[in-house]
Design a protein around this motif. Sequence first.
Motif, PDB file in Angstrom:
ATOM      1  N   LEU A  50       0.850  -1.192   0.000  1.00 18.81           N
ATOM      2  CA  LEU A  50       0.000   0.000   0.000  1.00 18.81           C
ATOM      3  C   LEU A  50       0.883   1.238   0.000  1.00 18.81           C
ATOM      4  CD1 LEU A  50      -2.808   1.320   0.192  1.00 18.81           C
ATOM      5  CD2 LEU A  50      -2.547   1.269   2.692  1.00 18.81           C
ATOM      6  N   ILE A  51       0.682   2.089  -1.001  1.00 19.46           N
ATOM      7  CA  ILE A  51       1.354   3.391  -1.052  1.00 19.46           C
ATOM      8  C   ILE A  51       0.358   4.430  -0.544  1.00 19.46           C
ATOM      9  CG2 ILE A  51       2.362   5.138  -2.566  1.00 19.46           C
ATOM     10  CD1 ILE A  51       3.290   2.853  -4.384  1.00 19.46           C
ATOM     11  N   ILE A  72      -4.106  18.379   8.961  1.00 18.24           N
ATOM     12  CA  ILE A  72      -4.745  18.784  10.218  1.00 18.24           C
ATOM     13  C   ILE A  72      -4.786  17.617  11.204  1.00 18.24           C
ATOM     14  CG2 ILE A  72      -6.087  20.642   9.187  1.00 18.24           C
ATOM     15  CD1 ILE A  72      -8.527  18.786   9.230  1.00 18.24           C
ATOM     16  N   GLY A  73      -3.886  16.649  11.004  1.00 13.80           N
ATOM     17  CA  GLY A  73      -3.756  15.566  11.965  1.00 13.80           C
ATOM     18  C   GLY A  73      -4.557  14.322  11.655  1.00 13.80           C
ATOM     19  N   THR A  74      -5.183  14.269  10.462  1.00 13.79           N
ATOM     20  CA  THR A  74      -5.939  13.092  10.027  1.00 13.79           C
ATOM     21  C   THR A  74      -7.105  12.770  10.968  1.00 13.79           C
ATOM     22  OG1 THR A  74      -3.760  12.270   9.292  1.00 13.79           O
ATOM     23  CG2 THR A  74      -5.609  10.799   8.989  1.00 13.79           C
ATOM     24  N   PRO A  75      -7.929  13.746  11.316  1.00 16.61           N
ATOM     25  CA  PRO A  75      -9.042  13.453  12.227  1.00 16.61           C
ATOM     26  C   PRO A  75     -10.138  12.600  11.595  1.00 16.61           C
ATOM     27  CG  PRO A  75      -9.234  15.688  11.395  1.00 16.61           C
ATOM     28  CD  PRO A  75      -7.898  15.170  10.936  1.00 16.61           C
ATOM     29  N   GLY A  76     -10.314  12.700  10.268  1.00 16.13           N
ATOM     30  CA  GLY A  76     -11.430  12.025   9.628  1.00 16.13           C
ATOM     31  C   GLY A  76     -11.084  10.751   8.892  1.00 16.13           C
ATOM     32  N   THR A  77      -9.814  10.570   8.516  1.00 12.26           N
ATOM     33  CA  THR A  77      -9.466   9.424   7.669  1.00 12.26           C
ATOM     34  C   THR A  77      -8.589   8.389   8.363  1.00 12.26           C
ATOM     35  OG1 THR A  77      -7.522  10.522   6.701  1.00 12.26           O
ATOM     36  CG2 THR A  77      -9.645  10.845   5.589  1.00 12.26           C
ATOM     37  N   ARG A  78      -8.308   8.574   9.640  1.00 12.72           N
ATOM     38  CA  ARG A  78      -7.452   7.596  10.330  1.00 12.72           C
ATOM     39  C   ARG A  78      -8.048   6.199  10.260  1.00 12.72           C
ATOM     40  NH1 ARG A  78      -4.996   7.712  16.559  1.00 12.72           N
ATOM     41  NH2 ARG A  78      -4.154   5.584  16.502  1.00 12.72           N
ATOM     42  N   ALA A  79      -9.341   6.070  10.507  1.00 15.02           N
ATOM     43  CA  ALA A  79      -9.963   4.743  10.475  1.00 15.02           C
ATOM     44  C   ALA A  79      -9.842   4.106   9.098  1.00 15.02           C
ATOM     45  CB  ALA A  79     -11.432   4.845  10.893  1.00 15.02           C
ATOM     46  N   ALA A  99      -7.742   0.702   8.350  1.00 17.80           N
ATOM     47  CA  ALA A  99      -8.470  -0.432   7.774  1.00 17.80           C
ATOM     48  C   ALA A  99      -7.824  -0.908   6.472  1.00 17.80           C
ATOM     49  CB  ALA A  99      -9.929  -0.054   7.531  1.00 17.80           C
ATOM     50  N   GLU A 100      -7.438   0.034   5.610  1.00 14.67           N
ATOM     51  CA  GLU A 100      -6.799  -0.340   4.352  1.00 14.67           C
ATOM     52  C   GLU A 100      -5.408  -0.912   4.593  1.00 14.67           C
ATOM     53  OE1 GLU A 100      -8.089  -0.408   1.237  1.00 14.67           O
ATOM     54  OE2 GLU A 100      -9.972   0.062   2.245  1.00 14.67           O
ATOM     55  N   ALA A 101      -4.651  -0.309   5.497  1.00 11.49           N
ATOM     56  CA  ALA A 101      -3.294  -0.772   5.759  1.00 11.49           C
ATOM     57  C   ALA A 101      -3.283  -2.195   6.306  1.00 11.49           C
ATOM     58  CB  ALA A 101      -2.605   0.177   6.738  1.00 11.49           C
ATOM     59  N   THR A 114       0.447   3.436  10.684  1.00 11.56           N
ATOM     60  CA  THR A 114       0.795   2.094  10.222  1.00 11.56           C
ATOM     61  C   THR A 114       2.026   1.554  10.935  1.00 11.56           C
ATOM     62  OG1 THR A 114       2.070   2.978   8.353  1.00 11.56           O
ATOM     63  CG2 THR A 114      -0.268   2.519   7.982  1.00 11.56           C
ATOM     64  N   GLY A 115       2.975   2.443  11.236  1.00  6.02           N
ATOM     65  CA  GLY A 115       4.143   2.008  11.993  1.00  6.02           C
ATOM     66  C   GLY A 115       3.760   1.544  13.387  1.00  6.02           C
ATOM     67  N   ALA A 116       2.842   2.297  14.033  1.00  4.22           N
ATOM     68  CA  ALA A 116       2.391   1.925  15.371  1.00  4.22           C
ATOM     69  C   ALA A 116       1.583   0.632  15.345  1.00  4.22           C
ATOM     70  CB  ALA A 116       1.558   3.052  15.974  1.00  4.22           C
TER      71      ALA A 116
END
Length: 380
Positions: free
Chosen positions: A81-82, A150-157, A161-163, A334-336
């Motif tokens: 995944l890129i 802005i810290g990825t508040p909306g797309t972290r999930a 999920a994709e990673a 993804t690292g975490a």
Amino acid sequence: MTIDVNTVPLDPEAMLTGLKRWVELESPTYDKPSVDRMTAMAAEDMEAMGFNVEVIPGPEGLGDCAKASFPHPKAGEPGVLIMGHLDTVHPLGTLEKLPFRREGNICWGPGICDMKGGNYAAISAIKALAEMGVETPLPVHVLLTSDEEIGTPGTRALIEAEAAKHKYILVPEPAWGRNTVVTGRYAIARYHLTAMGRPSHAGAALKAGQSAVKMMARQLLAIEDMTDDDCTFSVSVVHGGQWVNCVPTICRAECLSMAKRQKDLDRGTERILAFDKREADGTGFFVEKSVVRPVWEASAGTMDLFERAKRIAGTIGFPLANASEGGGSDGNFTGAMGLPTLDGLGVVGADVHTLNEHIEVDSLASRGRLIAGLLAELGA
């Protein structure tokens, strides 16, 4: 599969022509229509390159995202995944002050380094391998999101999920040094600060009021003075008052805190939350924790990725070093998660987030070839 990466057909001049369209389509995070147009352009370009693309509606109030995959016999199986983002910190109109322009090997423009250049180099690398007839051992996917700045508040999930579906994560964020990649990132937390004062007429009854701006100024200095070698605090985006003849009732600000270790960030959180003081009359200073990026410490899988990249870079002609960096990215997540993640694979440049943001044009091809080399052998 090991390939001669120097034969990967990447022409920096042609790549720059394509990238110019991306840079001149400004896409500040908070301007949803602009980010949507940028996502649509990226999706159109990837489709023209042969990708299967899905545009994903963005989080509420934020721009759309794009998920793409390149045709592969193992489609649907875990692959590579890129990850990148299409939003920038530059407000609309920045092109007037920072136009797309080139002098020799240097090219300027808003978002050209962070991180439209890296995104474009990565998708160009995938297409170039296909043109060579090279089938990657693993399927390759691309995820371009809309709110990293802005810290990825909306797309972290979505990102997590994709990673989780894949074996390796590559992040073409800017290369913070000419010959470096990133194998870890510091932990980051954001806080909302609100000072609540008491109104009065600033001319006729000044002492009857309590200035929220004055309160914020005092607390701002105290918060930033907590900065030490292990944990930093920076306050910005301050807004207070509306009329100069009124004692201001509300003042708001944001604070960014960064630490090399999670325990230091947690200690910093305890310290800043101690500033939260609320009085019975409604006045006080309120501290609310916002988005957090977890610390990412290099795993064995990440270091294996780096060693592969180091060897490939050597064949291209540049020594490659690795480092843990401040300045968060979606690679923190993804690292975490423990996924092998290699960040800072993007173009070489400098002065990101400023009116001097620029790249070294030849790095479009050299960094693209580095990514191509990784894709050609991961999973083999």
